[in-house]
Write an enzyme that holds these catalytic residues in place. Structure first.
Site, PDB file in Angstrom:
ATOM      1  CG  HIS A   1     -80.431  38.343  74.481  1.00  0.00           C
ATOM      2  ND1 HIS A   1     -79.399  38.387  75.397  1.00  0.00           N
ATOM      3  CD2 HIS A   1     -79.843  38.097  73.278  1.00  0.00           C
ATOM      4  CE1 HIS A   1     -78.251  38.151  74.775  1.00  0.00           C
ATOM      5  NE2 HIS A   1     -78.501  37.970  73.493  1.00  0.00           N
TER       6      HIS A   1
ATOM      7  CB  SER B   1     -80.893  39.811  82.688  1.00  0.00           C
ATOM      8  OG  SER B   1     -80.938  38.455  82.308  1.00  0.00           O
TER       9      SER B   1
ATOM     10  N   GLY C   1     -78.135  41.193  85.420  1.00  0.00           N
ATOM     11  CA  GLY C   1     -78.846  40.099  86.081  1.00  0.00           C
ATOM     12  C   GLY C   1     -78.355  39.917  87.495  1.00  0.00           C
TER      13      GLY C   1
ATOM     14  CG  MET D   1     -78.356  34.354  73.643  1.00  0.00           C
ATOM     15  SD  MET D   1     -77.995  34.488  75.390  1.00  0.00           S
ATOM     16  CE  MET D   1     -79.577  35.016  75.988  1.00  0.00           C
TER      17      MET D   1
ATOM     18  CG  MET E   1     -73.715  39.449  73.450  1.00  0.00           C
ATOM     19  SD  MET E   1     -75.050  39.592  74.648  1.00  0.00           S
ATOM     20  CE  MET E   1     -74.507  38.456  75.942  1.00  0.00           C
TER      21      MET E   1
ATOM     22  CG  ASP F   1     -76.973  40.975  77.971  1.00  0.00           C
ATOM     23  OD1 ASP F   1     -76.942  40.907  79.208  1.00  0.00           O
ATOM     24  OD2 ASP F   1     -77.619  40.171  77.252  1.00  0.00           O
ATOM     25  N   GLY F   2     -74.191  41.737  80.055  1.00  0.00           N
ATOM     26  CA  GLY F   2     -73.287  40.765  80.668  1.00  0.00           C
ATOM     27  C   GLY F   2     -72.227  41.401  81.545  1.00  0.00           C
TER      28      GLY F   2
ATOM     29  CG  MET G   1     -79.942  31.118  76.889  1.00  0.00           C
ATOM     30  SD  MET G   1     -78.892  30.872  78.319  1.00  0.00           S
ATOM     31  CE  MET G   1     -78.508  32.561  78.723  1.00  0.00           C
TER      32      MET G   1
ATOM     33  N   GLY H   1     -74.765  32.751  77.330  1.00  0.00           N
ATOM     34  CA  GLY H   1     -75.078  31.413  77.817  1.00  0.00           C
ATOM     35  C   GLY H   1     -75.327  31.351  79.310  1.00  0.00           C
ATOM     36  CG  PHE H   2     -73.570  29.924  81.551  1.00  0.00           C
ATOM     37  CD1 PHE H   2     -74.328  28.900  82.117  1.00  0.00           C
ATOM     38  CD2 PHE H   2     -72.790  29.643  80.433  1.00  0.00           C
ATOM     39  CE1 PHE H   2     -74.297  27.621  81.589  1.00  0.00           C
ATOM     40  CE2 PHE H   2     -72.754  28.353  79.896  1.00  0.00           C
ATOM     41  CZ  PHE H   2     -73.514  27.345  80.475  1.00  0.00           C
ATOM     42  N   GLY H   3     -75.491  33.668  83.223  1.00  0.00           N
ATOM     43  CA  GLY H   3     -75.387  34.888  84.016  1.00  0.00           C
ATOM     44  C   GLY H   3     -74.165  34.781  84.921  1.00  0.00           C
ATOM     45  N   GLY H   4     -73.819  35.882  85.556  1.00  0.00           N
ATOM     46  CA  GLY H   4     -72.778  35.876  86.585  1.00  0.00           C
ATOM     47  C   GLY H   4     -71.350  35.778  86.091  1.00  0.00           C
TER      48      GLY H   4
ATOM     49  CG  ASP I   1     -80.959  36.591  78.893  1.00  0.00           C
ATOM     50  OD1 ASP I   1     -80.632  37.260  77.903  1.00  0.00           O
ATOM     51  OD2 ASP I   1     -80.650  36.901  80.056  1.00  0.00           O
TER      52      ASP I   1
ATOM     53  CG  HIS J   1     -82.276  41.393  78.732  1.00  0.00           C
ATOM     54  ND1 HIS J   1     -81.938  41.945  77.516  1.00  0.00           N
ATOM     55  CD2 HIS J   1     -81.538  40.250  78.849  1.00  0.00           C
ATOM     56  CE1 HIS J   1     -81.038  41.182  76.925  1.00  0.00           C
ATOM     57  NE2 HIS J   1     -80.775  40.138  77.707  1.00  0.00           N
TER      58      HIS J   1
HETATM   59  C1  DX5 Z   1     -75.987  36.121  79.072  1.00  0.00           C
HETATM   60  C2  DX5 Z   1     -77.323  36.807  79.067  1.00  0.00           C
HETATM   61  C3  DX5 Z   1     -77.362  38.000  79.970  1.00  0.00           C
HETATM   62  C4  DX5 Z   1     -77.250  37.620  81.434  1.00  0.00           C
HETATM   63  C5  DX5 Z   1     -76.749  38.787  82.220  1.00  0.00           C
HETATM   64  O1  DX5 Z   1     -75.959  35.140  78.107  1.00  0.00           O
HETATM   65  O2  DX5 Z   1     -77.630  37.278  77.779  1.00  0.00           O
HETATM   66  O3  DX5 Z   1     -78.530  38.776  79.750  1.00  0.00           O
HETATM   67  O4  DX5 Z   1     -78.477  37.190  81.960  1.00  0.00           O
HETATM   68  O5  DX5 Z   1     -76.442  38.363  83.493  1.00  0.00           O
HETATM   69  P1  DX5 Z   1     -75.271  39.014  84.340  1.00  0.00           P
HETATM   70  O6  DX5 Z   1     -75.641  40.451  84.564  1.00  0.00           O
HETATM   71  O7  DX5 Z   1     -75.271  38.203  85.602  1.00  0.00           O
HETATM   72  O8  DX5 Z   1     -74.000  38.892  83.558  1.00  0.00           O
HETATM   73 ZN    ZN Z   2     -79.237  38.747  77.573  1.00  0.00          ZN
END
Ligand code: DX5
Ligand code: ZN
Length: 218
Positions: free
Chosen positions: A67, A9, A198, A69, A138, A176-177, A38, A143-146, A36, A34
């Site tokens: 993706h 991602s 990601g 969102m 999901m 995902d996530g 948003m 909304g956020f990575g990590g 994202d 992938h």
């Molecule tokens: C979250 C995104 C994911 C995200 C994954 O809203 O859809 O694709 O980038 O990131 P990680 O692997 O850090 O959870």
């Molecule tokens: Zn995603």
């Protein structure tokens, strides 16, 4: 036996070095990229839009999954489909007429994916599952990575696998996530075909190796 597929991602990368990152992904074993998007409405965060999609289309060699969102994604399908996109994944929660949106994605020549937030029941897919190329489960609130992996996701993957079988559908399951080396084996054992990752890839010293390690899911 099939192998687990892995898609990095791009959200977790440093956008100052996007070209370099795409070169790394190009020579990695990543199955696709992938991306994202948003909108600050459907999810609390805003990521990026067409200028970044254009840069990705120019430098990336992997298939792209968008993706989305975003609220009412049907407003942007046509525009986004022009950037060399193989699959568009929309959220069931963001579509008033999900069946229609899926048909629109296909009519643009893209594969159709539907993502479900952690609280969303699989029931919303009963009558559309046979039309889908992918279901994106999901494992975090989008909304956020990590973020940390929500453990109930494993149960959902298993139940989705059953639904796909019962409906004689062909949809692929991606998760995902919060995917890391530490939980990828359980995700695979639950029945996922692919994982999106990601931070566990891009926060590592060697993203190519991190992708390989997820694929092997030791
Ligand atoms: C979250 C995104 C994911 C995200 C994954 O809203 O859809 O694709 O980038 O990131 P990680 O692997 O850090 O959870
Ligand atoms: Zn995603």
């Amino acid at each position: 036996m099939k192998n687990l597929m892995v898609a990095p991602s791009i959200l977790s990368t440093d956008f100052a070095y996007l070209g370099k990152t795409l070169e790394i992904i190009n020579r990695s074993g990543a199955d696709w990229l992938h991306v994202d998007i948003m909108d600050g409405m459907f999810v609390p965060n805003i990521s990026f839009g067409t200028p970044i999609l254009k840069a990705i289309a120019e430098h990336n060699k992997k298939p792209v999954e968008l993706h989305l969102m975003i609220a009412q994604p049907e407003r942007y399908l046509e525009v986004f489909s022009k950037y060399g996109v193989e699959q568009i994944t929309v959220h069931a929660e963001a579509c008033l007429h999900l069946h229609s949106v899926v048909q629109q994605i296909k009519s643009l020549g893209c594969k159709a994916g539907v993502a479900l937030n952690p609280h969303t029941s699989l029931e919303s897919l009963e009558y559309v599952i046979r039309d889908l190329d992918t279901v994106c489960v999901m494992a975090v609130n989008p909304g956020f990575g990590g973020q940390g992996f929500i453990p109930q996701t494993l149960e959902k993957i298993k139940e989705l696998k059953q639904l796909i079988k019962r409906k004689d559908a062909k949809a692929f399951i991606e998760v995902d996530g919060g995917v890391t080396r530490n939980n990828v084996k359980e995700i695979w054992n639950s029945g996922a075909d692919a994982v999106i990752a990601g931070s566990s890839i891009f926060n590592s010293e060697d993203p190519v190796k991190a992708i390989q390690e997820l694929k092997k899911h030791p």
